[in-house]
Structure formats: C-alpha cells, structure tokens
Design an enzyme around this catalytic site. Structure first.
Site, short mmCIF file in Angstrom:
data_model
loop_
_atom_site.label_atom_id
_atom_site.label_comp_id
_atom_site.label_asym_id
_atom_site.label_seq_id
_atom_site.Cartn_x
_atom_site.Cartn_y
_atom_site.Cartn_z
N HIS A 174 0.82 -1.20 0.00
CA HIS A 174 0.00 0.00 0.00
C HIS A 174 0.87 1.27 0.00
O HIS A 174 0.54 2.25 -0.65
CB HIS A 174 -0.89 -0.02 1.23
N HIS B 285 -10.72 2.74 -1.97
CA HIS B 285 -10.93 2.26 -0.60
C HIS B 285 -11.75 0.98 -0.69
O HIS B 285 -12.89 0.92 -0.24
CB HIS B 285 -11.63 3.34 0.23
#
Lengths: 267, 998
Positions: free
Chosen positions: B244, B313
């Site tokens: 990430h 998300h």
C-alpha cells in the site's frame, strides 16, 4: 453601507457563495465563527443582515438544524429578538431555515419569536436530493427579499425539507397573513403542486419558504446562492440556443432586494 | 446513572424511515412485513438530576411538532435494536453530548457519554425467527461494527429490554513486546502472518539482518533497547514497507516476455507512468509538483494551482460499506489538504465497480450482497461528501459479476485549489527544520483501522481484523480543515501531511525525511479510551487527523487558534536531523530505527511476466430481426442504464461553482459526458473533469483497455468544449490501477499472465500519454483484488481508471450532449470499426444465447494520430460556437449514444446508418453497437453547416441525419429501410427503469 454577518463553522458550508452573493450587490460581508458569536452576541448589533447559511451544522445529528436552533434560541436568543425589533433582516437558507423554524423564530406568529409551531422533517422520498425546482412567489407577501420577483428556478439540496405545521390553525394563519413566500410549483403551469418531484419533499401547502409578519425574517429550503451566474442554470446551454439566457443568475435579485431595503430603510 | 430516551414520531406523523425500511426489507430480502416503526434511542451515561433530564428531553431530543418521548412501545410483533459496538465512532452521540453540555451550561467528565441506537418495531404476525434474524443481520445491522438485539413481543413484555451500553473497557496495561527473530525461516514467516504484518520471508530476513548487526545493536543498547526489535519497530517497518505504501510491484524488476520480445523492466512506475511526465516537464509551464507529495499539483493560472488525487478504498468498503466508503472519501479529502502547505477542498469524484445488485448465487461469497455493498457505499460517500460541503463532479458505476465475488472497487477522489504563493512562499513546497515541533491536529486516537495498510495489501479472508473498519466524522474533519487553512494563511506552521494508512508512523515517518529524523513522544497522544499499546497509538488509523510541523516560536499562537476553533491539537515531539526514527513512550525509547533503513531498506522484488494473447470464442449469430428491441435491451443494461436515483443524492453544486452539471438535458436527468466547474466566482475560466474506465476490455488485452480508458477521458473533455493539452492548456491525468495479485505463487498460478497484463497496461499508458501529450501527475494502486469462493480463487478484471482534468479558458463556450433544436444536422465524427470485443453487445448476445456473455476478440483500439486531428478540429468547432450538442459514444456505441442525445434533448432524430463512416462487414448491429474509440455524435445548426464542415475538413466526419419535430428515434439501416423506429420517451423510460428502485 449595508453590513452582513455570516456565522460559520460546525459543519455550515455555504459561506463562500453566500458571501459572494451579498458582495455582488454591494454589501460589506463578514464571517464570524459561531463560537465567537455565542461568546459575544452583541457583535451582531453592528450589522443589518444576519445570513444563516446552508450546510450540516453539527452534522444534522439528532435532527437537521436542531442543535443550531438551540444556540439561536438560548445562547443568542435575546440579541436575535432585539435584532428583529430593530427592524433588521434575517436570511435563512436550507440549514439556516431549519434552524430558524426549530428555534421558533419563523414564522414568528403574533410577534412570538421563540415558540416552535412548525418544523422541517424528512423528505417523503426518505433521502437527500439535489434537484432544481420551480418556485412560485406569493405576490401578496410583504417579504422584502422577494420584491419584484414572480418565479424562481433554484436547486433544493436537502434530506429534511418537508415543511409541517403543529396544527391546522398555523397553516391557516400563514395563508391568511400571506407569510407563505415560496411554493413548489408545476414547471409548466406555475401552480403550487404536491406532486413529486416538482414538490421534492412533500411539504404541506407546497411550502418552500416563509417569512414573518414584518417580511424581514425570511427562510427557505432552495438555494438562491446556487444560482448567481446565468451559467449555473442546469440547462443554460439550451437557453443559449433558444436565445433566452438571462444576464444574471436568478438568485441575485433576492440579495439585491435585501441590500436595497437596508439602504433605503436602515442607513 | 444511565438514562434511556426513546424518541418516536407522533402517531399521526408519517415515519418515512420506517416506510423506507419496510420497502427495503421487501426489495433486498423479498420479505413482506405489515409495518415498521422506527424510534431513535439516546442512552445517556451522565449524572443528571430529574429537572435536567426533562429539559434535555424537551429541548434537545424531541421536535415538539412531530415527535414525542415515550417508553410506551407502539404495537409490534418483533423488536429490533441496532447500536454500535464498543469503540466504534458514534457521531450523533458525540454531538448530543456536546449539545447537552451547552444546554445545561456545564461540562461532563470524560467518561460521561451519550450512546445512540435505533429501534425497529416490526408488525407482521407471520414472520418466523429465521426471517426476522435475516432482516436484522442482512439489512439493518453489520455485525462488524454494530450490535443487534432481537426480541419477540413476549420477551419484551416479560423481561424488558435490558440492552447494555457499549462502554469500552480498556483494562489492559500498555506494554511493549519484543520479537526474537533469530529463528527458522518458517518461524519468521509465521511471525509475519500471525501479526498481519504482510512481510515476505525475504523482507523478514533483511529486517533480521538489520537488527542483529553489531553497530545497530550497539546504538540501540545505548537507548536502552535489546537486540530484538520491539513491536513498535516491527509494526512501523511492516506498514512502511507495505504494498500500500511502497508500491513494491510497481517498483519491481520485471522480466517480461511475449510472443515476440523479451525485456527487463526496472520499475513500471519509472519506466512508464512517470516517464512522459518527465519528458514534458520542461516544455510546459504548468506541471508544478508531480509524484512527490500526497497529491499532484498543476497550475491553473498565474495565481492559483490545482491539487488532484484519486484513490481507492476497496477492502474496507467490502466489509463495512458505509463506514469503509465514508472513510474513503473523508480520507482522500485529507490528501489535497496535506499537499504542499495545504489546499482548499473543492470537488469530489467517485467511480464504483460492483457486482450486479440482482446477483443470485448458490455460492457463498466472502462479502455482503452486492446490492447491500452498493447501497452502503453510496450512503457513505453521500454523507461524507455532502456533510463536508464538497460537491460531486463525477459519478459513475460499472458492474461485473467479478466485482461482487472478488472485490468491489470504490474509487474516490478530491480536487483542491491553493494560491500559487502564500505569504510570499510557493505553496507546493514542503520544508521542515530540525527542532520544529510535531503537532497532531484533529480527532483522538483509538484502535480504529489498525493494520489498514498491511490489510489492504492482503487478500481478504473471513478472519480479517474488525478494527480494519472505521467510521468517519466529516464535521470534525471540516472544522479541522477550516482551521488549517486559517492557520496556513497566517503562516503559523511550516509543513503538513495527512494521517491515513499507517497513521502517525506513516505521517511522521514521511515528514521526518524533510528534516532527517524525529523524536516522538507517544504518551502525549490524545486517546479515545485507555488501554492502547504504544504501537497501536503509532499505527492507529483513527480518522480526521493531520500532522504538522510547527516552529517553536509559533506554537503558542497555533495552539491558541486551535482552541478557539474547537479543534484538538497536541505536541507529539519534534523533528530532528539525527537520521533516526526515534519513538519514546513515558520517556523510555520503544523504537529506534535508521531513517535510511526505514525508507530504503525494502528489497526490490523480482517478478516474471509472460504474455500470451487469449483467444476467445468469436460469437456467430444472425442480426436480430427487430433491432429496436435490442436497443431497448441495451439501454436497460446495468452498465448503460440511468443511475439518476443515486446521483441526485449527492450534492452537485454546493459552493455555487458548477457550470456543466452531472445531469443535463431538457429534464436535467441524463449524465453529461464531462462536467465543468469554475474555481473563482465571476470568472470565465473553468476546469473540466472526466474519466475513462473499461475493465471489460481487459479480458482481451489490457494494452487496449488502458488506451481506450485514456482516449475516453480525453474525448469526454473534448465533448464539452475542451482542448488538447498544450503549453497554454493545462490538461493532466491521474492513474488508478486496481489489479488481481500478479505475483506467481501456488495461490496464484496465473500470476505471470496477470503481471504481463499489468505491464501491457503500463506500456499503453506511456504510449498514449505521449501521443496525446497528456502527463500523469498522481496515481495509486490496489494490487490484491482477489478472493476465494469455495476454495476457488476469483479475481476482478484488471481495472485502470484514468481521471483527467483540463483547463477550460471560457466556460461560456461549453457544450452539452442533448440535442437542442429541430432541424439541426446530425454528424458522426470518427470512424466505426467492427470492434465488438469486450462490448456490452457481445455480453447481451451471449447472455441471450447461452446464459453467459461473449467476450470476442476485436477489442477497440485507439489510433492516436487520427484521434488527435479529430480532437483539434472539434475544439475549433466548439471554440467558434458552431455546434449545439456533442456526445461521445462509450458503452453501447452509436445506437446508445444517438438514443441518449435524443431523449436528453426531447427531440427525435432521423439518421441513416449507411452514411456512418464505417469499415467492416455489412451488419447494422455492428455499426450500432461497436464501441470504437474517438467518435462523436454532433448536432449543428443549419446556418453553421458550411463552417463546421470546413473546420472538420480532413477528418472523418459525415452528415447522417437531422433533428426532427417528432419524438421518435428513426434509424435507417444499411439497406435503406428503417431498422429502429421508437418513441424516445419509451427509450428513456426503459433506460431509467433498471435501477430506479434499487
């Protein structure tokens, strides 16, 4: 000079466009953080117009505008009463209107500006909606903000805009005194309507905005601040082809009326 | 003392939330109930006297016109109550507590709180417990964050309610744990897995080598640490090195091979994404801050810069759609706010990819039903965006079964503006001096979202940690962002960044690079409740927080302003030039890492990519006899139909700057090709927003998928009157890759192919950004979009979202897609080919013939040189105001585009397919539904005909028909006879119906 005060903070969000609207028509506009106004309500005395803007004050938690209404009722209630009796103007839009009604400041029947007799609650659709609506303006109303305006086309942007009264007598009174300023109307006929989506929330009497008996305290759900440029109109590209694109946004006259009133009566 | 206040509507008032719940119970679960009444419950764990309690009830919780407080329940058969679990953000409870304090004019103890819940009183004599449980679990609550109580009428009568309040009991002592890494490889892997660290064995070994190095051991000993890493250190490394944060796949060394070539690619990011931007950097004056900060910055004009960022998300939204999506949008808001020295938030965008809301399957998927995910995601971003006062300017949805089974995608983005200079300094530059104080601003820290960064880098599984999900608090964040801009303009701080994935570890870790180190004092951090370990404080992803660097001479004024604005602000240590990431807790060192190792120690991955072009069955079928029916079926398809019902729930125009809105046309209900907004009142300068996304083309070739997405973004901009990028016209793109795991392993036997798909998409990204002179300025990737169903791995189709922003010099020349005048001439610009591979039409045909869509092979390609010529001419036409409408065909091709332009405008069209510039087999359906790129449907007033044709000369552009005084879409086929003749109102109705009630 016409001076306008715009309380901000705690989730209120239409400050930029409201400030621009009043500035466009020559007013001197100041922002104040709500907490600073609560601390020192007398600061309001320097102004002739209080603009209660749209947004989500306190997240609209508990109910839309409810916590803000309590502030206007209890924290700065006396100053507000004095502001009104001094002949000054209050402009409430969307969240500001919800707070005005829930604080009992509107409709202010019989000069009572602190007993709630109406409310704004959940739209019949059950959801927040952004859509432009046709509004008919009551020609008999003495509302200073809507002088010389017959109809408006403005967006509503709310989840809790359904106007309801405590009892029938309130509605009768609103009608009788011509306090109903704006009504949701049919696009073609301009007749007040209960039909969705022209009446976007199911408001009784198609009520979109009301004023007090003086015509100086005015609140409404639709956003005049969203139509300050002709290019804000959702289908201005069609009006342009038809040759009917207006010179200025349809919402501007409301602010001009208010500022003119102040210039003519309060300065 | 605990007081329960139950508020319901008076009996004569319509309970719209109850009505809606009743409808939802039927729509989502197919269960019919007679009535649902809802009541809000406020549980006050506060010392109050009776008089105070009465005042609070009367003045705060009840609207006297429509509501009443009553503990007497209206008649019901089943009682359901849904509240939050301990530690979950309860925004209404927080506001209520604050409002009670103000009403009673006194302050409460920290532990005195208000908790909220909702009662559902359901009337239906025939309902079984199984059904009511289904209603409770599958519709009204989400066990991850909410507690559910279900009681029968009898139970309530006999035993009462007795619902406990969700107090957080934080009894644990905070401690620091050490890890002995001198163990076997297998055990190292276990340590990573057990701790949800998502570190590979290679990485664990490098960490091991670091800690047991003699010099390091000595340095750490001086600070009172043993040889073993602490949990603070290991967790910090894990999050900093996560996919990430470090984008290890995009920075890997890749060996790529296809049928013809073989090559070594050292970092996809450097080789492709960044490359053209660097090539053009010197040639255009408007690339300001690219790929170095939280968001990209380009110049709009001499005084203002635009700040742009789009993110995903996905994982949190799959598990708790409402909270996950809301933190997605309020989280992305913090990126522009944390760029340079802070930008003002102006516009939001979303694009969602979901499974069909009508999905039916026997298989147990990992997630909630796609319909529920969709509903929750929409509500989350609606609430997050609307409450923040930020208008939505792009809203799109794409549907595919795989997004329901493998992972839904929730792309959301925010654009901000900032003055080019603030107090005489360029606003996009970040600096920190050693000695500057570390200040955290905003909300408090809880266990929220711990492991978000490592978690989103992992495949989802049932045991995923529940803390991974948070709920946002848009109001707290809005107040924080207003305060920050005020402090910024007063020059009260030097640097700022957001707290997102990885929390303070990430924000301070990143900022410390500017000064060369930091010393953090964790015990100062404001907590939501006690009992957090130091590593949890450091890693918590509790929302609504920014980290700032404040000069010690300004700290007092800064803290004072924060207090005045009701915003939390705490000093958490200082920035240093020690070269160390130094963490202390109660004066004791609990973490001591080399900055260099923390940020550069992560090893480069070596990966293999092998491309083999897939061959799909090429469908063989005859053209339908009635193409009107086919057109209607196309319009009704999920990927084409109207999503107005949802779009309307987003505020499109707060701030009053919107010029071309999301919805346009006669009835203002058809999506525009792109939107246009001002950034300054009274100006004529605007920004155009658009995007391109075609995951379905990935089934054939991701190269053309990416090319098509870029072309789609560009041509949407052209369609509303934009111009191609140039020295004068800032026009930039953002990339968002959502990909299946592309690393070859036992779990992923086709990793080499998936990586080759990624390489190919990147190759196209470079080729077409160069061709269109379109630099990329910011991006993000989400690389593990897979799941396992009944032991079988399922993956999303590779999805590259291209978001574009372009300056519009004069918004008064903007054009919309709806036809506007009878008698206008209809043109088709650009050539149509037989390019039905990956199309909606092939899917429809396949579903009709064999139950599953066809893919085919002729995926649309982009001829950039021809496209550019077309775009240049089209821009000239719009600049000279020669056209009345422009619409660019996307899914469903010309057939769908003509229908939409017609019904958006409220006028019919009479067009002839034989005039459409087309090369390929003589089939009407191919001409109608092929999804070839770079085309437009244009209407031109008769008196502009000559000039328009002159402007378009040299391009493929032909007159195909006319706007008619009849509400019909009439299309003549290649043989001259009418193949479509349909009422446009009927077409619109069909297009609107699919998702009208969903």
């Amino acid at each position: 000079m016409c001076r306008v005060l715009v309380p901000v903070g705690y989730g209120l969000n239409c400050d930029d466009e409201t400030i621009y609207a009043f500035k466009m028509v020559g007013a001197d506009v100041k922002k104040i953080f709500l907490k600073d106004l609560i601390k020192d309500p007398q600061r309001l005395d320097d102004y002739q117009i209080l603009a209660m803007i749209g947004g989500f004050s306190y997240g609209d938690h508990i109910a839309a505008g409810k916590v803000l209404a309590n502030i206007y009722k209890y924290e700065i209630g006396e100053t507000i009463q004095r502001f009104i009796s001094d002949g000054k103007l209050i402009f409430g839009e969307c969240n500001g209107f919800q707070a005005l009604v829930k604080a009992g400041i509107l409709p202010g029947l019989n000069g009572d500006y602190h007993t709630q007799c109406a409310t704004l609650t959940y739209n019949d659709s059950g959801v927040f909606e952004d859509r432009w609506v046709k509004l008919k303006i009551n020609p008999k109303s003495n509302c200073v903000f809507t002088k010389n305006i017959e109809e408006l086309y403005l967006p509503v942007r709310h989840g809790e805009g359904k106007f309801i009264v405590e009892k029938k007598a309130v509605l009768e009174k609103l009608k009788e005194k011509n306090l109903i300023v704006l009504q949701y109307a049919d696009m073609e006929t301009l007749k007040p309507t209960m039909k969705y989506p022209q009446n976007p929330n199911g408001s009784i009497g198609s009520i979109a905005g009301i004023c007090d008996c003086t015509g100086r305290v005015f609140g409404k759900m639709p956003h005049a601040t969203a139509y300050l440029s002709p290019y804000n109109h959702p289908s201005w590209t069609r009006l342009k082809v038809e040759g009917s694109l207006p010179k200025e946004g349809g919402g501007v006259q409301i602010f001009r009326n208010a500022v003119e009133y102040v210039k003519n009566n309060l300065t | 003392m605990v007081y329960r206040i139950e508020v319901g509507f008076k009996p004569n008032i319509v309970d719209s939330s109850g009505e809606r719940t009743k409808t939802d119970i039927y729509n989502f679960l197919g269960i019919k109930v007679d009535q649902v009444r809802t009541r809000r419950v406020y549980t006050l764990d506060i010392e109050l006297n009776l008089e105070e309690l009465e005042k609070v009830k009367r003045e705060l919780f009840v609207d006297p016109v429509i509501e009443e407080v009553s503990s007497r329940l209206p008649s019901f058969n089943w009682y359901i109550e849904v509240g939050y679990k301990p530690g979950v953000t309860d925004n209404v409870g927080k506001t209520a507590r604050k409002a009670i304090q103000e009403l009673l004019k006194r302050r409460f103890k920290e532990s005195e709180k208000v908790y909220t819940s909702i009662q559902y009183l359901i009337k239906s004599a025939k309902l079984s417990f199984i059904e009511i449980e289904k209603i409770g679990k599958e519709l009204l609550s989400n066990e991850i964050i909410e507690s559910l109580t279900i009681l029968s009428y009898r139970e309530v009568l006999e035993k009462g309610l007795n619902i406990p309040i969700p107090i957080v009991i934080g009894k644990q002592e905070s401690r620091v744990k050490e890890y002995d890494l001198r163990v076997s490889d297998e055990e190292l892997t276990q340590i990573s897995r057990k701790g949800v660290l998502a570190l590979t064995l290679d990485e664990m070994k490098i960490i091991k080598n670091y800690f047991y190095d003699k010099e390091i051991t000595e340095q750490r000993r001086e600070k009172g640490l043993s040889r073993n890493p602490t949990d603070v250190e290991l967790e910090t490394l894990a999050q900093t090195w996560s996919e990430h944060c470090k984008h290890k796949i995009f920075n890997a060394l890749i060996h790529y091979r296809d049928g013809e070539t073989e090559e070594e690619i050292d970092s996809l990011f450097q080789t492709y994404i960044r490359k053209f931007t660097e090539e053009i950097m010197e040639d255009v004056p408007w690339l300001i801050s690219i790929f170095v900060d939280n968001a990209g910055v380009i110049k709009l004009n001499d005084t203002l810069n635009i700040v742009a960022k789009v993110e995903t998300h996905n994982a949190p939204s799959a598990i708790e759609p409402y909270g996950g999506a809301m933190t997605g949008i309020v989280g992305i808001n913090r990126d522009p706010l944390g760029t340079g020295i802070g930008a003002k938030l102006m516009f939001n965008v979303f694009t969602y990819c979901f499974g069909s809301p009508f999905y039916k399957s026997e298989n147990s998927t990992q997630f909630l039903h796609p319909r529920r995910i969709r509903e929750g995601v929409h509500r989350g971003i609606i609430d997050g965006g609307n409450q923040s006062g930020i208008p939505l300017v792009i809203g799109r949805e794409i549907f595919d079964k795989r997004f329901g089974e493998a992972k839904p995608l929730v792309y959301c983005g925010t654009f901000g503006i900032m003055p080019k200079e603030i107090n005489g300094y360029p606003s996009h530059i970040k600096t920190i001096n050693p000695g500057d104080l570390i200040v955290m601003v905003g909300g408090r820290i809880g266990k929220d979202g711990i492991h978000g960064a490592t978690f989103s880098s992992e495949e989802l599984h049932r045991g995923s940690p529940v803390q991974a999900v948070q709920i946002g608090d848009p109001i707290t964040q809005k107040m924080m962002s207003e305060f920050i801009l005020e402090a910024r303009d007063l020059g009260m701080y030097r640097c700022i960044t957001d707290n997102g994935a990885g929390g303070l570890a990430s924000s301070i870790g990143e900022m410390a690079r500017y000064s060369g180190g930091c010393e953090i004092e964790l015990e100062n951090a404001p907590l939501k409740y006690q009992g957090l370990h130091p590593w949890e404080i450091l890693l918590s992803e509790a929302q609504e927080r920014m980290t700032l660097a404040v000069d010690h001479t300004q700290i007092e004024q800064f803290l004072e302003l924060a207090k005045k604005r009701d915003v939390g602000a705490t000093i958490l240590g200082k920035f240093t030039d020690s070269g160390k990431f130094h963490v202390k807790y109660n004066d004791k060192t609990v973490g001591y890492l080399d900055m260099k190792f923390l940020h550069e120690g992560v090893p480069k991955k070596r990966l293999r990519a092998v491309w083999k072009k897939p061959i799909h069955e090429e469908p063989k079928f005859d053209e339908a006899i009635d193409l009107t029916i086919i057109l209607e079926e196309m319009l009704a398809r999920l990927n084409i139909c109207s999503i107005e019902k949802k779009l309307r729930q987003y505020d499109h125009e707060v701030k009053g700057l919107s010029i071309i809105k999301l919805l346009v046309g006669k009835e203002e209900d058809v999506p525009s090709d792109a939107t246009v907004c001002l950034v300054e009142y009274g100006s004529i300068e605007g920004i155009i927003f658009a995007n391109g996304l075609n995951p379905h083309y990935s089934d054939v070739d991701t190269y053309h998928m990416a090319a098509s997405a870029i072309d789609e973004g560009v041509r949407r901009v052209i369609a509303v009157g934009g111009k191609l990028p140039s020295e004068k016209i800032p026009f930039a793109a953002l990339d968002n890759f959502c990909w299946p795991d592309p690393e070859q392993s036992e779990k992923t036997p086709d990793g080499c192919y998936k990586l080759a798909q990624l390489v190919r998409a990147n190759k196209a990204l470079y080729d077409y950004s160069k061709a269109f002179m379109l630099p990329f300025i910011s991006g993000k990737d989400s690389m593990k979009c897979d799941s396992v169903i009944d032991g079988k791995k399922v993956s999303i189709p590779p999805s590259l979202l291209i978001t574009v922003i372009a300056k519009m010099e004069d918004i008064r020349k903007a054009v919309t897609m709806d036809v506007k005048k009878i008698g206008d001439i209809v043109y088709i610009v650009g050539e149509t080919f037989n390019e039905l591979g990956g199309s909606e039409y092939y899917k429809l045909i396949g579903e009709k013939m064999k139950g599953v869509g066809y893919v085919g092979n002729n995926v649309p390609i982009v001829d950039a040189e021809k496209a550019k010529e077309i775009y240049r001419s089209m821009s000239e036409a719009t600049d000279r105001c020669l056209v009345h409408s422009i619409h660019t065909p996307t899914k469903g091709g010309l057939g769908v585009a003509l229908a939409k332009s017609a019904f958006a405008g409220g006028y019919g069209l009479n067009v002839s397919l034989s005039k459409v510039p087309y090369s390929g087999a003589r089939r009407n359906d191919v001409v109608l539904f092929s999804e070839s790129n770079s085309r437009f449907v244009v209407t031109v007033p008769m008196n502009m005909k000559e000039e328009f044709e002159l402007v378009m000369r040299g391009n493929i552009c032909t007159e195909v028909g006319i706007v008619i005084d009849e509400q019909r879409l009439k299309i003549r086929g290649l043989d001259g006879g009418y193949i479509i003749n349909s009422d446009i109102n009927r077409l619109k109705e069909v297009w609107k119906r699919t998702l009208e009630d969903v």
